[in-house]
Design an enzyme around this catalytic site. Structure first.
Site, PDB file in Angstrom:
ATOM      1  CE1 TYR A 114      16.038   2.867  19.016  1.00 19.18           C
ATOM      2  CE2 TYR A 114      16.656   2.299  21.264  1.00 19.18           C
ATOM      3  CZ  TYR A 114      16.143   1.936  20.038  1.00 19.18           C
ATOM      4  OH  TYR A 114      15.734   0.646  19.813  1.00 19.18           O
ATOM      5  CE1 TYR A 126      16.471  -1.168  15.550  1.00 17.91           C
ATOM      6  CE2 TYR A 126      17.639  -0.544  17.554  1.00 17.91           C
ATOM      7  CZ  TYR A 126      16.456  -0.699  16.842  1.00 17.91           C
ATOM      8  OH  TYR A 126      15.253  -0.391  17.442  1.00 17.91           O
ATOM      9  CE  LYS A 170      20.439  -6.484  18.200  1.00 18.84           C
ATOM     10  NZ  LYS A 170      19.602  -6.504  16.989  1.00 18.84           N
ATOM     11  CG  HIS A 206       9.953   0.796  12.011  1.00 18.65           C
ATOM     12  ND1 HIS A 206      10.044   1.701  13.034  1.00 18.65           N
ATOM     13  CD2 HIS A 206       8.641   0.618  11.775  1.00 18.65           C
ATOM     14  CE1 HIS A 206       8.825   2.066  13.406  1.00 18.65           C
ATOM     15  NE2 HIS A 206       7.954   1.408  12.656  1.00 18.65           N
ATOM     16  N   PRO A 227      17.312  -3.746  27.293  1.00 14.47           N
ATOM     17  CG  PRO A 227      15.230  -3.030  28.016  1.00 14.47           C
ATOM     18  CD  PRO A 227      16.549  -3.506  28.500  1.00 14.47           C
TER      19      PRO A 227
HETATM   20  P1  FAS Z   1      10.139 -15.336  29.175  1.00 11.72           P
HETATM   21  O1  FAS Z   1      10.591 -14.836  30.506  1.00 11.72           O
HETATM   22  O2  FAS Z   1       9.360 -14.440  28.271  1.00 11.72           O
HETATM   23  O3  FAS Z   1       9.242 -16.648  29.358  1.00 11.72           O
HETATM   24  C1  FAS Z   1       9.583 -17.621  30.330  1.00 11.72           C
HETATM   25  C2  FAS Z   1       8.304 -18.355  30.707  1.00 11.72           C
HETATM   26  O4  FAS Z   1       8.648 -19.399  31.624  1.00 11.72           O
HETATM   27  C3  FAS Z   1       7.301 -17.451  31.419  1.00 11.72           C
HETATM   28  O5  FAS Z   1       6.029 -17.586  30.832  1.00 11.72           O
HETATM   29  C4  FAS Z   1       7.326 -17.935  32.869  1.00 11.72           C
HETATM   30  O6  FAS Z   1       6.059 -17.809  33.485  1.00 11.72           O
HETATM   31  C5  FAS Z   1       7.718 -19.395  32.705  1.00 11.72           C
HETATM   32  N1  FAS Z   1       8.386 -19.976  33.874  1.00 11.72           N
HETATM   33  C6  FAS Z   1       9.262 -19.368  34.716  1.00 11.72           C
HETATM   34  N2  FAS Z   1       9.648 -20.226  35.687  1.00 11.72           N
HETATM   35  C7  FAS Z   1       8.999 -21.402  35.453  1.00 11.72           C
HETATM   36  C8  FAS Z   1       8.983 -22.671  36.108  1.00 11.72           C
HETATM   37  N3  FAS Z   1       9.726 -22.900  37.190  1.00 11.72           N
HETATM   38  N4  FAS Z   1       8.194 -23.648  35.593  1.00 11.72           N
HETATM   39  C9  FAS Z   1       7.451 -23.425  34.468  1.00 11.72           C
HETATM   40  N5  FAS Z   1       7.407 -22.246  33.801  1.00 11.72           N
HETATM   41  C10 FAS Z   1       8.184 -21.244  34.304  1.00 11.72           C
HETATM   42  N6  FAS Z   1      13.207  -7.464  25.098  1.00 11.72           N
HETATM   43  C11 FAS Z   1      13.231  -6.621  24.050  1.00 11.72           C
HETATM   44  O7  FAS Z   1      13.771  -6.983  22.992  1.00 11.72           O
HETATM   45  N7  FAS Z   1      12.668  -5.367  24.146  1.00 11.72           N
HETATM   46  C12 FAS Z   1      12.039  -4.949  25.296  1.00 11.72           C
HETATM   47  O8  FAS Z   1      11.545  -3.827  25.378  1.00 11.72           O
HETATM   48  C13 FAS Z   1      11.973  -5.813  26.406  1.00 11.72           C
HETATM   49  N8  FAS Z   1      11.334  -5.446  27.558  1.00 11.72           N
HETATM   50  C14 FAS Z   1      11.316  -6.327  28.633  1.00 11.72           C
HETATM   51  C15 FAS Z   1      10.667  -5.992  29.853  1.00 11.72           C
HETATM   52  C16 FAS Z   1      10.673  -6.881  30.949  1.00 11.72           C
HETATM   53  C17 FAS Z   1       9.967  -6.505  32.249  1.00 11.72           C
HETATM   54  C18 FAS Z   1      11.343  -8.121  30.850  1.00 11.72           C
HETATM   55  C19 FAS Z   1      11.384  -9.071  32.027  1.00 11.72           C
HETATM   56  C20 FAS Z   1      11.968  -8.461  29.645  1.00 11.72           C
HETATM   57  C21 FAS Z   1      11.950  -7.567  28.532  1.00 11.72           C
HETATM   58  N9  FAS Z   1      12.546  -7.899  27.325  1.00 11.72           N
HETATM   59  C22 FAS Z   1      12.586  -7.070  26.261  1.00 11.72           C
HETATM   60  C23 FAS Z   1      13.140  -9.163  27.146  1.00 11.72           C
HETATM   61  C24 FAS Z   1      12.008 -10.145  26.872  1.00 11.72           C
HETATM   62  O9  FAS Z   1      11.299  -9.738  25.729  1.00 11.72           O
HETATM   63  C25 FAS Z   1      12.657 -11.487  26.728  1.00 11.72           C
HETATM   64  O10 FAS Z   1      13.812 -11.438  25.912  1.00 11.72           O
HETATM   65  C26 FAS Z   1      11.721 -12.511  26.223  1.00 11.72           C
HETATM   66  O11 FAS Z   1      10.576 -12.512  27.024  1.00 11.72           O
HETATM   67  C27 FAS Z   1      12.457 -13.846  26.259  1.00 11.72           C
HETATM   68  O12 FAS Z   1      11.541 -14.827  26.090  1.00 11.72           O
HETATM   69  P2  FAS Z   1      11.682 -16.220  26.900  1.00 11.72           P
HETATM   70  O13 FAS Z   1      13.107 -16.665  26.835  1.00 11.72           O
HETATM   71  O14 FAS Z   1      10.617 -17.078  26.369  1.00 11.72           O
HETATM   72  O15 FAS Z   1      11.462 -15.859  28.439  1.00 11.72           O
HETATM   73  C1  PHB Z   2       9.575  -1.587  22.435  1.00 12.55           C
HETATM   74  O1  PHB Z   2       8.837  -1.127  21.530  1.00 12.55           O
HETATM   75  O2  PHB Z   2       9.120  -2.147  23.462  1.00 12.55           O
HETATM   76  C2  PHB Z   2      11.075  -1.457  22.290  1.00 12.55           C
HETATM   77  C3  PHB Z   2      11.602  -1.038  21.069  1.00 12.55           C
HETATM   78  C4  PHB Z   2      12.986  -0.912  20.941  1.00 12.55           C
HETATM   79  C5  PHB Z   2      13.805  -1.204  22.032  1.00 12.55           C
HETATM   80  C6  PHB Z   2      13.252  -1.640  23.245  1.00 12.55           C
HETATM   81  C7  PHB Z   2      11.882  -1.761  23.375  1.00 12.55           C
HETATM   82  O3  PHB Z   2      15.153  -1.064  21.902  1.00 12.55           O
END
Ligand code: FAS
Ligand code: PHB
Length: 400
Positions: free
Chosen positions: A201, A385, A297, A72, A293
Site C-alpha cells: 500500500y 485488517y 472489507k 498472507h 476498497p
Molecule cells: P454485488 O454488487 O457484487 O452483487 C449484486 C448482484 O445483484 C449483481 O450481480 C447485480 O447484477 C444484481 N442486481 C442488481 N440489481 C438487481 C435487480 N434489480 N434485480 C436482480 N438482480 C440485481 N471490495 C473489496 O473488498 N476489494 C476490492 O478491491 C473491491 N473492488 C470493487 C470494485 C468495484 C467496481 C465495485 C463496484 C466493488 C468493489 N468491491 C471491492 C466491493 C465488492 O467486492 C462488493 O463488496 C461485493 O461485490 C459485494 O457483494 P454483493 O453484496 O453480493 O453485491
Molecule cells: C485486490 O486485490 O483487488 C485488493 C486487495 C486489497 C485491497 C483492495 C483490493 O485493499
C-alpha cells in the site's frame, strides 16, 4: 412459484446465502437481472478474512479457496520511498488473510449451486418487491418477456448498491449516511508475476497505489486517479509508467509489466443504509453498505451480513424464534460501522487529498512514521485488517 427465501442478486452475498440456506434445508430461489457470464466478468475484491473462509466452509464450497488461495501474514506500507512491513500474523495473535479473487468465490458458489440443482433465474428483468410488511411478500419479475410472481416467506436483498431492494424500504424509514471521495481507483489485471509476495500500500505525493495479486502469475494493481478520469485516457504504458513513479526504487526495478486483461475505474465512497431489515425484507452486502476498497472489507462485510442472516433464518425455521431476525440489523450494523471506520481511516491516511495540500501530506507521513514504530498503532491496524472477531454463529456452526 413459491419458496421460503427469495434472494435478489447472484453476487457473492446472494450466492453464499443461497448455499448456506441449502445446507440447512431451507428452500431458496435467486433472481439475478444480468447473465451469469456478466456477473463472473466483474473483477472486484481480492482479500478474504477468516470469517469469510469459515462461511465458505460451512457452505461446503471452501475447498478451492484453501487449495489455491494465498495465505498472507503481512502487508507493506510504502511512504517517503521506504517500505515497512506490518506483521499481521504476529500482531493479531496468529490470524492472517487469504488472497483469493471474488471472481473465484463467485465461480465456486455458482458451480455448487448448479451442482445442487438449485434455481437461479438469470436475466430476470423489472424485479419488484411487494408486501414486505406482510407475512407473505411477493417478488414480481419478467423472464423472456413473461411476467412471473414468486411467493415467499422472506426476501434477502443482495442486489448491491444499485439494486431495487434498498429502494423498496419506505423513505420515511430508511436513513442514509454517505461520504463520496474526490478520487477513484484505476485498476489493472495482468498475467505478470506480482512485484512482491505481499501487498504493498503506497502513500506518495503523486497519489495512492496498491500492488496486489490473484496468484503467483497474475497481478492486480491500482492507482488513485481524480474524479472524472476516463479509463480510455489511460494506455497500459501510461499505467505502468505512473505505477513505477509511485513505487520505491527496488520495487520499480522489479516490476514486470504486460498487457492488461482488465482495466476499469471504481469510484470510492463510504455509505451505510439503516435499518438493514424492514418487515420481511433483509438487506445484505453492498445493498446496505459500501466501503472504499482500501481496507479490503467490501466482500468480507457481505459475508458477515450473510452469516448473521443465515443464523437468524435457521433459528426462525427450526425454533420458531424471531430473536435473530429482530436483532439482525443491529448485529450487522455494529460490525459494518467498525469496518466503515477502518476503511475511512485507512483511505484518509493513504490517499492524496488536494484540498489539504503539502501540510496534509506531511501529517500523513508523520502518522505513518508513528504507526510503523508503535506496537500499539500497528496492532490496531493489524486487528482491523485481518477482521474483527465475529460472535459466530451458534446455529450456523451446528450446520457446518
Ligand atoms: P454485488 O454488487 O457484487 O452483487 C449484486 C448482484 O445483484 C449483481 O450481480 C447485480 O447484477 C444484481 N442486481 C442488481 N440489481 C438487481 C435487480 N434489480 N434485480 C436482480 N438482480 C440485481 N471490495 C473489496 O473488498 N476489494 C476490492 O478491491 C473491491 N473492488 C470493487 C470494485 C468495484 C467496481 C465495485 C463496484 C466493488 C468493489 N468491491 C471491492 C466491493 C465488492 O467486492 C462488493 O463488496 C461485493 O461485490 C459485494 O457483494 P454483493 O453484496 O453480493 O453485491
Ligand atoms: C485486490 O486485490 O483487488 C485488493 C486487495 C486489497 C485491497 C483492495 C483490493 O485493499
Amino acid at each position: 412459484m413459491k419458496t421460503q427465501v427469495a434472494i435478489i442478486g447472484a453476487g457473492p452475498a446472494g450466492l453464499l446465502l443461497g448455499q448456506l440456506l441449502h445446507t440447512a434445508g431451507i428452500d431458496n430461489i435467486i433472481l439475478e437481472h444480468r447473465s451469469a457470464e456478466h456477473v463472473l466478468s466483474r473483477i472486484r475484491a481480492g482479500v478474504l478474512e477468516q470469517v469469510a473462509l469459515d462461511l465458505l466452509d460451512i457452505a461446503g464450497v471452501g475447498q478451492r479457496a484453501h487449495a489455491e488461495g494465498l495465505p498472507h501474514d503481512g502487508i507493506e506500507l510504502l511512504f517517503q520511498g521506504q517500505r515497512h512491513r506490518i506483521d499481521l500474523h504476529q500482531l493479531s495473535g496468529g490470524q492472517r488473510v487469504t488472497v483469493y479473487g471474488q471472481t473465484e468465490v463467485t465461480h465456486d458458489l455458482m458451480q455448487a449451486r448448479a451442482g445442487a440443482g438449485l434455481t437461479t433465474v438469470y436475466d430476470a428483468k423489472d424485479v419488484q418487491l411487494q408486501g414486505i410488511e406482510s407475512p407473505s411478500p411477493t417478488v414480481h419479475y419478467v423472464k423472456d418477456g413473461q411476467a412471473q410472481t414468486l411467493q415467499c416467506d422472506f426476501i434477502a436483498g443482495c442486489d448491491g448498491y444499485h439494486g431495487v431492494s434498498r429502494r423498496t424500504i419506505p423513505p420515511s424509514v430508511l436513513r442514509r449516511y454517505e461520504r463520496v471521495y474526490p478520487f477513484g481507483w484505476l485498476g489493472v489485471l495482468a498475467d505478470v508475476p506480482p512485484v512482491s509476495h505481499e501487498l504493498i500500500y503506497a502513500n506518495t505525493p503523486r497519489g495512492f497505489a496498491l500492488c496486489s495479486m490473484r496468484s503467483k502469475t497474475r497481478s492486480r494493481y491500482y492507482l488513485q486517479v481524480p474524479d472524472g478520469t476516463r479509463v480510455e485516457d489511460w494506455s497500459d504504458q501510461h499505467f505502468w509508467d505512473e505505477l513505477r513513479l509511485r513505487l520505491d526504487a527496488e520495487a520499480a526495478q522489479r516490476l514486470v509489466t504486460g498487457p492488461s486483461i482488465e482495466k476499469s475505474i471504481a469510484p470510492l465512497r463510504s455509505f451505510v443504509a439503516e435499518p438493514m431489515r424492514h418487515g420481511r425484507l433483509f438487506l445484505a452486502g453492498d445493498a446496505a453498505h459500501i466501503v472504499p476498497p482500501t481496507g479490503a472489507k467490501g466482500l468480507n462485510l457481505a459475508a458477515s451480513d450473510v452469516g448473521f442472516l443465515f443464523d437468524a433464518l435457521i433459528e426462525h425455521y427450526r425454533e420458531g424464534s424471531s430473536l435473530g431476525i429482530d436483532h439482525y440489523s443491529e448485529r450487522c450494523l455494529r460490525r459494518v460501522w467498525r469496518a466503515e471506520r477502518f476503511s475511512w481511516w485507512f483511505t484518509s491516511l493513504m490517499h492524496r487529498f488536494p484540498e489539504t495540500g503539502e501540510f496534509g501530506q506531511k501529517i500523513q507521513e508523520a502518522e505513518l512514521g508513528y504507526l510503523v514504530e508503535s506496537h500499539a498503532a500497528s496492532t490496531a491496524l493489524a486487528e482491523n485488517y485481518v477482521g474483527l472477531p465475529m460472535e459466530l454463529l451458534a446455529h450456523a456452526r451446528q450446520v457446518g
